[in-house]
Each structure stands twice: as C-alpha cells, then as structure tokens.
Motif scaffolding. Structure first.
Motif, PDB file in Angstrom:
ATOM      1  N   ALA A 354      11.771  -6.569  -9.414  1.00 21.42           N
ATOM      2  CA  ALA A 354      12.147  -7.651 -10.158  1.00 21.42           C
ATOM      3  C   ALA A 354      12.886  -7.053 -11.409  1.00 21.42           C
ATOM      4  O   ALA A 354      13.732  -7.757 -11.900  1.00 21.42           O
ATOM      5  N   ALA A 355      12.350  -6.173 -12.067  1.00 22.79           N
ATOM      6  CA  ALA A 355      13.034  -5.423 -13.382  1.00 22.79           C
ATOM      7  C   ALA A 355      14.343  -5.058 -13.069  1.00 22.79           C
ATOM      8  O   ALA A 355      15.213  -4.978 -13.810  1.00 22.79           O
ATOM      9  N   THR A 375       7.730  -3.484   1.998  1.00 15.42           N
ATOM     10  CA  THR A 375       8.548  -4.389   1.164  1.00 15.42           C
ATOM     11  C   THR A 375       9.906  -4.325   1.948  1.00 15.42           C
ATOM     12  O   THR A 375      10.503  -3.318   2.132  1.00 15.42           O
ATOM     13  N   HIS A 376      10.662  -5.404   1.641  1.00  7.89           N
ATOM     14  CA  HIS A 376      11.951  -5.547   2.243  1.00  7.89           C
ATOM     15  C   HIS A 376      12.686  -6.240   1.156  1.00  7.89           C
ATOM     16  O   HIS A 376      13.122  -7.604   1.190  1.00  7.89           O
ATOM     17  N   PRO A 377      13.203  -5.702  -0.050  1.00  3.28           N
ATOM     18  CA  PRO A 377      14.035  -6.353  -1.107  1.00  3.28           C
ATOM     19  C   PRO A 377      15.366  -6.248  -0.499  1.00  3.28           C
ATOM     20  O   PRO A 377      15.831  -5.356   0.196  1.00  3.28           O
ATOM     21  N   VAL A 378      15.896  -7.407  -0.654  1.00  2.00           N
ATOM     22  CA  VAL A 378      17.224  -7.877  -0.058  1.00  2.00           C
ATOM     23  C   VAL A 378      18.007  -7.899  -1.658  1.00  2.00           C
ATOM     24  O   VAL A 378      18.022  -8.910  -1.982  1.00  2.00           O
ATOM     25  N   VAL A 379      19.083  -7.212  -1.320  1.00  2.00           N
ATOM     26  CA  VAL A 379      20.244  -7.010  -2.582  1.00  2.00           C
ATOM     27  C   VAL A 379      21.179  -7.923  -2.172  1.00  2.00           C
ATOM     28  O   VAL A 379      22.058  -7.659  -0.982  1.00  2.00           O
ATOM     29  N   CYS A 380      21.431  -9.065  -3.056  1.00  2.76           N
ATOM     30  CA  CYS A 380      22.502 -10.060  -2.282  1.00  2.76           C
ATOM     31  C   CYS A 380      23.805  -9.839  -3.414  1.00  2.76           C
ATOM     32  O   CYS A 380      23.655  -9.797  -4.628  1.00  2.76           O
ATOM     33  N   PHE A 381      24.896  -9.813  -2.777  1.00  2.00           N
ATOM     34  CA  PHE A 381      26.105  -9.383  -3.773  1.00  2.00           C
ATOM     35  C   PHE A 381      27.344  -9.860  -3.151  1.00  2.00           C
ATOM     36  O   PHE A 381      27.452  -9.738  -1.845  1.00  2.00           O
ATOM     37  N   ASP A 382      28.688 -10.005  -4.005  1.00  2.00           N
ATOM     38  CA  ASP A 382      29.849 -10.236  -3.218  1.00  2.00           C
ATOM     39  C   ASP A 382      30.608  -8.841  -2.818  1.00  2.00           C
ATOM     40  O   ASP A 382      30.807  -8.231  -3.697  1.00  2.00           O
TER      41      ASP A 382
END
Length: 455
Positions: A354-355, A375-382
């Motif tokens: 989160a940080a 864990t599966h952190p999913v980075v969302c971006f354009d």
C-alpha cells in the motif's frame, strides 16, 4: 528457413505445421506485461510423442530454438517466443489416458485443461486439488511447467505434490521417463521434481502420472470484513496457530473488492478494507466456520457472514476467482506480482505494498492466498502513458524487493520466465545460480529449450 520447414513437414501432418505470419504471431506471447517476445519461424501443434521427438531432433540438427507452450495463460513471459524459434504448442495433446480409482492416479497428456481433468476424475469420486484461477483454460502441462498453485493450496498443496511421474522429450529427441505410478518410491535422484517448475527449459513434458485424492465433502465458506489489512492478517495467523486446516483461506483488499463489484455486481461490501474468505470441506464445516468466525471477531472483524449452503459458498469463491480479471478492467494494462512471504510477515507485505502504491501514485490491488502467504499485488497502469508505465515497472520491482526483505520469494506459483530473471539471480545468489545453470547445460547443452528464460 526453407530447410527447417522442409524437414519439419517430413515428419508432421500438414495441419500440425503453421507458417502464416498472421497466425504464428498470435502465438508469440503469454499474458505478461513488460516481457519481450520475438517472431517465431513456425508453430507446431503435435498430437503424438513421436511428432514432438521429430521436432526436437530437427531443432537439434539445425540449432533452432524451441519454445514449448500450453494455453499461454502464464503471467511471467515464460511462453514468449524468441526470434526464429519453433513454437511447440502442446494443446492438441489433450487426452486423459487413464483414471485409476484404486491406485488413485490419472495419466494425462500435457494439453488436458485443468478443469476438464477435475470434472473427469470427480465422476470416479476422486479429486485433483491444484486449481489455478485460470483453471477453466490452463493446461496440466503449463501447470507442471510453472509449478502452479491455486485457491486450495493451504490444505492440499501445489502441483509439485501431485506429479508422480513424467514422460519428457529431451532436447535431442530422446524420451525420458521419470518417477513412478506407485504411492511411494525413492529410487535415484528425483528428476520428476526437477522438471516441475522448470518452465520448459530442461525438456518437453509429453505425459504425466498425477496423484488423486478422494473427493472431499462440499465445502462451506464464510466472509469476514475487516477495517484494515493488518487486522485480517492477524486473523489468518490466529486461524493457523490454532491448528485449523481450511480448504481455502483467501484475502481481497478494498481495491480488489470494488473492482469485482464493478465487473460482476456481486454485492460485496465496498466499504471494507479487507475481505477474508475461509472455507472448510470437513465432515462438520459449520462448526469449523463458527470457530474461525470467533477468531475473526477477536481480530477486529466488523462483520462475519457464513454461507448458508454450497451455492452461497461457490458465489463467494467465484468473487475471488474474478479478482485478477476485475483488476484488469481498471486500466489498460496490469503487472501481476507473485510474492510469497511467511504468514507471520503477511501484514507487513500488504501494508508495504500500500505504501508503494502511494509512493508511485498508482492503483495496486492485492488478492492473496493468505493461508500460505502468497500475495498477488496487481499494478494497474496505462500502457500508453510512458511515465505511468515507468512507475509501474519500478513499483513492481520494489514489491519484489519488499518480499525478499521479509524472508519471502519472488514467485510462489507464476514462475520466473522473462519478467523476473534479474530477481531470480538475486534470490538464488551466485552459488545457487551457477549450479542451476549447470543443470540446464546438462539437459540442454546447446541452449535450445526456451532460451532467454529463467537465467
């Protein structure tokens, strides 16, 4: 090129060899972002072991690289083509050859879809536990290549624990049989485990003997809402410390819950900061859920809602299975991390992620196999925004660094592929990397099998 195609045609039916560039380009990559892919010279879709052997003999004679593929649902670029390679797509080798209820095994070809196998063995009162989120489309060969996990890992373990034996075509075309059909066996080095998770870099899996379990009772689930990820992780630690063995223990953060609601209108609580899903397939799941519900409440859950029946339970599990798909709708592209940490460090992993999201001004949703710390952190971006793409890549690397700092690993079930090559070297260290490269050289001295992956 002409010589390659001529030799391939000599041992393949016409429909097994694809050379139209518009068609072959569609086989160039899997589902990972930021992973380079080349242009294949040809795509081969074999139906027999002999056809795979012919491809490998031809490739060895002409020194042509070969990239094995399944359904291309991978998330690390492990199935991406290299320039001038033969893409060896094994999806047509999709037969279930045997289901044996006495020995509790299934013998399958690599192109069998996970869900198809699961349903087939269920007709015999049996159960194949590994169930990746893509289980409706991913193949057993791909699962073996990446040592896949799934939602049930907390109780039943991962793919590696169910692969008893393999048929493997080596780089020079020889057929190797590893492992056994028996419940026990310790003869020689465990080559079977060596191939599981090797991402097609040591040989082409053309058959597998898989262990099965008796079909468990229908599972019953509950959902618990928490005011923070730390509180949800406290509940996870309490559940495991008290000796409970849930069949599923999954976590979704607020971003993920909201994305699933938007996609599927499932009525999940938008206001929660973390949603914990727990299920049991024991003889008395209601009693187990009641005990877990008390632990969740003690950890600070604002609401605990047990499912009334199997249908409600399945609805909750469907929400979790939709997590990655839902997060992909937030932006034009995603990078899906796969960091596994000790359960005792799970809260630090989520708070740290989160940080990182705040630092890089990005939306990063987290869904997790909380029961095993994956864990599966999913980075969302354009993808079209150069600056945002740069920040996405930097945040992805920082998340992996965080995982290692917490005593974890850069991948729990998605594999290394292209995406995490540099990070694999950091995790293994120089001695480990040297030995692994030595193993690769023993099985593939010419470096033709899935080049550019892992190392």
């Amino acid at each position: 090129m002409d010589d390659l195609l001529t030799r391939l045609r000599a041992g393949l039916p016409a429909e097994a060899l694809l050379t139209d560039p518009d068609v072959t380009d569609s086989y160039a990559r899997d589902m990972a972002s930021f992973c380079a892919a080349g242009t294949p010279a040809a795509v081969v879709l074999p139906r027999t072991v002999e056809q795979v052997q012919h491809v490998m003999r031809t490739a060895t004679e002409l020194r042509v690289p070969v990239v094995p593929q399944g359904a291309r649902t991978g998330l690390s670029g492990g199935a991406n083509a290299s320039d001038g390679c033969i893409v060896l797509s094994l999806v047509k080798m999709d037969r279930i050859l045997e289901i044996n209820p006495v020995d509790r095994i299934a013998v399958v070809e690599p192109g069998v879809v996970n869900a198809v196998l699961s349903r087939a063995v269920a007709e015999h009162g049996l159960y194949y536990p590994p169930d990746p989120s893509s289980w409706e489309t991913c193949t057993i060969g791909g699962n073996i290549g990446t040592a896949s996990g799934g939602l049930c890992c907390v109780k039943y373990g991962v793919t590696a624990e169910y692969v008893l034996g393999l048929d493997v075509v080596l780089a020079d075309g020889r057929l190797l049989r590893t492992g056994r059909r028996t419940a026990k066996g310790v003869a020689g080095y465990d080559l079977t485990r060596l191939f599981v998770g090797s991402e097609g870099s040591l040989g082409i899996v053309v058959g597998a003997v898989l262990a099965l379990k008796p079909q468990p009772p229908a599972q019953l689930a509950l959902a618990a809402e928490f005011p923070s990820a730390a509180a949800a992780c406290e509940a996870v630690c309490a559940i495991m410390e008290r000796g409970h063995t849930p069949s599923l223990l999954e976590l979704m953060d607020r971003t993920t819950v909201q994305a699933v609601n938007k996609l599927a209108r499932m009525g999940l609580p938008d206001t929660t900061e973390a949603l914990l899903l727990c299920a049991f397939d024991t003889p008395d799941p209601a009693a187990d859920l009641a005990a877990v519900g008390e632990l969740c409440a003690a950890a600070g859950a604002t609401e605990v809602v047990p499912a009334a029946d199997a249908a409600e339970s399945e609805l909750l599990l469907q929400a979790r299975r939709l997590s990655l798909t839902a997060l992909e709708t937030i932006k034009s592209a995603t990078m899906i991390d796969d960091v596994c940490v000790p359960r005792t460090r799970l809260a630090e992993m989520l708070d740290g992620t989160a940080a990182i999201a705040e630092k890089y001004r990005l939306t990063i949703g987290v869904c997790a196999h909380a029961g095993d710390g994956n864990t599966h952190p999913v980075v969302c971006f354009d993808h079209a925004d150069e600056d945002e793409s740069r920040r996405a890549r930097e945040s992805f690397d920082e998340i992996m660094a965080l995982g290692l700092a917490l005593g974890g690993t850069i991948t729990g079930e998605h594999g290394v592929g292209v995406l995490k090559k540099e990070w694999l070297a950091r995790e293994l260290g120089p001695v480990g990397l040297e030995l692994q490269r030595g193993i690769k050289a023993t099985f593939d001295p010419l470096g033709l099998l899935n080049p550019g992956k892992l190392f």
